[in-house]
Enzyme design. Sequence first.
Site, mmCIF file in Angstrom:
data_model
loop_
_atom_site.group_PDB
_atom_site.id
_atom_site.type_symbol
_atom_site.label_atom_id
_atom_site.label_comp_id
_atom_site.label_asym_id
_atom_site.label_seq_id
_atom_site.Cartn_x
_atom_site.Cartn_y
_atom_site.Cartn_z
ATOM 1 N N GLY A 16 -7.115 -0.077 3.395
ATOM 2 C CA GLY A 16 -6.049 -0.828 4.065
ATOM 3 C C GLY A 16 -5.964 -2.297 3.688
ATOM 4 O O GLY A 16 -5.398 -3.090 4.445
ATOM 5 N N SER A 17 -6.481 -2.660 2.496
ATOM 6 C CA SER A 17 -6.417 -4.086 2.149
ATOM 7 C C SER A 17 -4.969 -4.542 1.989
ATOM 8 O O SER A 17 -4.616 -5.657 2.366
ATOM 9 C CB SER A 17 -7.238 -4.386 0.897
ATOM 10 O OG SER A 17 -6.630 -3.817 -0.238
ATOM 11 N N ASN A 18 -4.111 -3.665 1.468
ATOM 12 C CA ASN A 18 -2.688 -4.033 1.354
ATOM 13 C C ASN A 18 -2.040 -4.121 2.739
ATOM 14 O O ASN A 18 -1.273 -5.042 3.006
ATOM 15 C CB ASN A 18 -1.943 -3.006 0.496
ATOM 16 C CG ASN A 18 -2.111 -3.302 -0.979
ATOM 17 O OD1 ASN A 18 -1.541 -4.260 -1.488
ATOM 18 N ND2 ASN A 18 -2.923 -2.509 -1.651
ATOM 19 N N LEU A 20 -1.294 8.723 0.192
ATOM 20 C CA LEU A 20 -1.429 9.623 -0.947
ATOM 21 C C LEU A 20 -0.683 10.949 -0.815
ATOM 22 O O LEU A 20 -0.640 11.722 -1.756
ATOM 23 C CB LEU A 20 -2.917 9.873 -1.232
ATOM 24 C CG LEU A 20 -3.743 8.591 -1.397
ATOM 25 C CD1 LEU A 20 -5.185 8.916 -1.732
ATOM 26 C CD2 LEU A 20 -3.147 7.664 -2.447
ATOM 27 N N ASN A 41 7.079 2.120 -2.154
ATOM 28 C CA ASN A 41 5.688 2.482 -2.456
ATOM 29 C C ASN A 41 5.120 1.445 -3.420
ATOM 30 O O ASN A 41 5.864 0.815 -4.188
ATOM 31 C CB ASN A 41 5.646 3.860 -3.121
ATOM 32 C CG ASN A 41 4.227 4.277 -3.489
ATOM 33 O OD1 ASN A 41 3.283 4.056 -2.716
ATOM 34 N ND2 ASN A 41 4.061 4.870 -4.661
ATOM 35 N N HIS A 71 2.333 1.236 -6.521
ATOM 36 C CA HIS A 71 1.518 2.066 -7.394
ATOM 37 C C HIS A 71 0.658 1.152 -8.272
ATOM 38 O O HIS A 71 1.164 0.172 -8.825
ATOM 39 C CB HIS A 71 2.416 2.957 -8.258
ATOM 40 C CG HIS A 71 1.619 3.929 -9.069
ATOM 41 N ND1 HIS A 71 1.087 5.082 -8.527
ATOM 42 C CD2 HIS A 71 1.226 3.904 -10.371
ATOM 43 C CE1 HIS A 71 0.412 5.720 -9.458
ATOM 44 N NE2 HIS A 71 0.475 5.033 -10.580
ATOM 45 N N ASP A 125 6.062 9.003 -7.565
ATOM 46 C CA ASP A 125 6.121 7.807 -8.420
ATOM 47 C C ASP A 125 7.345 7.742 -9.333
ATOM 48 O O ASP A 125 7.284 7.129 -10.402
ATOM 49 C CB ASP A 125 4.844 7.695 -9.279
ATOM 50 C CG ASP A 125 3.587 7.698 -8.425
ATOM 51 O OD1 ASP A 125 3.631 7.122 -7.324
ATOM 52 O OD2 ASP A 125 2.581 8.278 -8.848
ATOM 53 N N GLU A 176 -1.598 -6.879 -6.172
ATOM 54 C CA GLU A 176 -0.896 -6.226 -5.055
ATOM 55 C C GLU A 176 -0.818 -7.155 -3.849
ATOM 56 O O GLU A 176 0.251 -7.313 -3.245
ATOM 57 C CB GLU A 176 -1.627 -4.932 -4.668
ATOM 58 C CG GLU A 176 -1.537 -3.873 -5.746
ATOM 59 C CD GLU A 176 -2.238 -2.573 -5.371
ATOM 60 O OE1 GLU A 176 -1.807 -1.531 -5.857
ATOM 61 O OE2 GLU A 176 -3.223 -2.608 -4.612
HETATM 62 C C1 GAR Z 1 -3.787 0.516 -3.812
HETATM 63 O O1 GAR Z 1 -4.341 0.047 -5.004
HETATM 64 C C2 GAR Z 1 -2.487 1.248 -4.063
HETATM 65 O O2 GAR Z 1 -1.787 0.763 -5.141
HETATM 66 C C3 GAR Z 1 -2.985 2.645 -4.341
HETATM 67 O O3 GAR Z 1 -4.011 2.842 -3.404
HETATM 68 C C4 GAR Z 1 -4.675 1.592 -3.201
HETATM 69 C C5 GAR Z 1 -4.872 1.397 -1.715
HETATM 70 O O4 GAR Z 1 -5.728 0.307 -1.487
HETATM 71 N N1 GAR Z 1 -1.929 3.591 -4.215
HETATM 72 C C6 GAR Z 1 -1.817 4.640 -5.014
HETATM 73 O O5 GAR Z 1 -2.626 4.911 -5.852
HETATM 74 C C7 GAR Z 1 -0.566 5.489 -4.782
HETATM 75 N N2 GAR Z 1 -0.357 6.370 -5.874
HETATM 76 P P1 GAR Z 1 -5.837 -0.346 -0.039
HETATM 77 O O6 GAR Z 1 -6.116 0.790 0.946
HETATM 78 O O7 GAR Z 1 -6.989 -1.288 -0.122
HETATM 79 O O8 GAR Z 1 -4.558 -1.031 0.273
#
Ligand code: GAR
Length: 302
Positions: free
Chosen positions: A127-129, A200, A217, A219, A260, A289
């Site tokens: 969940g950093s994003n 996902l 989304n 990616h 995607d 990101e």
């Molecule tokens: C992120 O890097 C995002 O781009 C990726 O999952 C990670 C989640 O990180 N998403 C995908 O790969 C989707 N195909 P987070 O939980 O630290 O935000």
Amino acid sequence: MFQKLQQKWGVSHRQFWIIFIVFGLTGTTTAILTRYVTAWLGMDASSFWVWKLLVRLGMLVFGYQFILLGYGALLGQWAFFWKYEALLLRKLGFLSQQTMANRQSPTANHQHPKPKTQLAIFASGAGSNAQKIIEHFKNHPSVRVALVVCNKPGAGVLQIASENGIPYLLIEKERFFRGDTYLPVLKEYGINFIVLAGFLWKVPAALIEAYPQKILNIHPALLPKYGGKGMYGMHVHEAVIAAGEKQSGITIHYVNEHFDEGAPVFQAVCTIDEKDTPETLAQKIHLLEHAHFPIEIEKIVS
Ligand code: GAR
């Protein structure tokens, strides 16, 4: 191996090691307590083996779970362990099949008039994003993160939602893919825009139809390369490094019914050095990101 497990659990590096310590402490404590309990019950080497086995099993099945929750709570990981215990209890029929884990009334956190954009963040991982998006829109005049939607009990993003007082919805696979069953909940929370931040599962058609051009989304690669089914998180970075790419990056795009493939709205690039590994590349991508996703969301919703 540790990296994969961390990703599977959807927790931060620090949280991962704390969870390991909790498991270690729980195992040791259960073993010591079992010895005390058998002695207290007057059992020794001459006791009937079935009784001893039953006591050990009881300690393992019930004692272990309680101790796990206790240490989990002590070390600040209640949310992680409780999600797994709740799942177990639900499977055993001790808890109802409810999906809202910290359901608040949709109006409970409405101290201000309803803003123009009510965002739902769908996430399954650390969940950093989500964290960055929540921080970005805190006190924003027209955008509010109103709900976090997650499919993984124990994911770090649930803790982030709790810490920020944001309600979260824990969804079940079968119900989600049935299509429109979660729509009423999203409507109830007034959700009018959705961002997938490390989510996902494929988004079902009914949800896309209900939110046309309103689902974004992120990616972790430069689409159209390194996208599609199975291309997520560390798998993407491993493929990029294995292919000897000199650069990678991020793509923010609208979501359609194919993994995607929706229209891209933003890309940012980073270079890959010879000494980069999937792990160091993942760090570079996360930085990109965090720097861009909240800003791009803001541009689009306004
Ligand atoms: C992120 O890097 C995002 O781009 C990726 O999952 C990670 C989640 O990180 N998403 C995908 O790969 C989707 N195909 P987070 O939980 O630290 O935000």
